[in-house]
Scaffold this active site. Structure first.
Site, PDB file in Angstrom:
ATOM      1  CG  ASP A 127      -2.196  -1.307   1.299  1.00  0.00           C
ATOM      2  OD1 ASP A 127      -2.445  -1.503  -0.205  1.00  0.00           O
ATOM      3  OD2 ASP A 127      -2.572  -1.797   2.298  1.00  0.00           O
ATOM      4  CE  LYS A 155      -3.609  -4.258  -2.161  1.00  0.00           C
ATOM      5  NZ  LYS A 155      -4.073  -4.646  -0.280  1.00  0.00           N
ATOM      6  NE  ARG A 198      -4.477   0.739  -3.716  1.00  0.00           N
ATOM      7  CZ  ARG A 198      -4.632   0.795  -2.602  1.00  0.00           C
ATOM      8  NH1 ARG A 198      -3.713   0.206  -1.952  1.00  0.00           N
ATOM      9  NH2 ARG A 198      -5.645   0.472  -2.896  1.00  0.00           N
ATOM     10  NE  ARG A 233      -3.832   1.608   1.149  1.00  0.00           N
ATOM     11  CZ  ARG A 233      -3.794   2.010   2.457  1.00  0.00           C
ATOM     12  NH1 ARG A 233      -2.634   3.383   2.374  1.00  0.00           N
ATOM     13  NH2 ARG A 233      -4.305   0.892   3.704  1.00  0.00           N
ATOM     14  CE  LYS A 287     -11.649  -0.083   0.850  1.00  0.00           C
ATOM     15  NZ  LYS A 287     -10.854  -0.964   0.316  1.00  0.00           N
TER      16      LYS A 287
END
Length: 174
Positions: free
Chosen positions: A56, A83, A87, A129, A154
């Site tokens: 992440d 994800k 990503r 993210r 989220k």
């Protein structure tokens, strides 16, 4: 300017605490004590990072790499393709949208830095993210418009309020 973050535990089980080691590998000056970390600006240089245990972190690391001199290789990140967004693809697109150079590989990214980021439009692709990384990028490169910025809800519903309270300004389109 130096940045100090308090309330951190050096012995935390949180895997993302490795960001301090990653910052050091880029060349940042990192000072840590019992409950605070201070990071001071320093010339950044590209490096190789295996994010297998901390995938992440790849989006913000991609931005950091875009600001570092030389080439950075991020590996061990194949599972990021599954994800909220792919990503690897969206991190590369984020860097490119802001003027950086990024190539996808099967399990990671290759980024050529130089710190020439500028503002632009970033598609968060429904990924919290990516939206938060784009907001942080705006501190470095100015005017950033984020489409799909509501994705932050989220994991961090108050992100935009907290970001503004710290002085950040981001244009976003939902």
């Amino acid at each position: 300017r130096p940045v100090t973050v308090t309330g951190l535990q050096a012995d935390s089980a949180q895997g993302d605490r490795v960001i301090l080691e990653y910052l050091r590998r880029f060349g940042a000056e990192v000072e840590q004590n019992a409950d605070a970390v201070t990071v001071r600006p320093a010339p950044l240089r590209g490096c190789s990072l295996d994010v297998r245990n901390t995938p992440d972190l790849a989006p913000p690391l991609a931005l950091l790499a875009a600001c570092a001199a030389g080439t950075t290789r991020i590996t061990g990140a194949a599972r990021l393709r599954y994800k909220e967004s792919d990503r690897l693809a969206t991190s590369a697109a984020l860097v490119r949208a802001l003027g950086g150079q990024a190539k996808e590989r099967e399990d990671g990214l290759i980024l050529r830095g130089g710190g020439n980021l500028h503002g632009g439009v970033v598609d968060a692709a429904g990924d919290h993210r990516i939206a938060m990384s784009a907001a942080v990028a705006s501190v470095l490169c100015g005017d950033v418009t984020i489409t799909g910025a509501q994705a932050v809800a989220k994991s961090y519903p108050a992100f935009w309020e907290d970001f503004a309270a710290l002085g950040g300004t981001v244009n976003y389109i939902d």
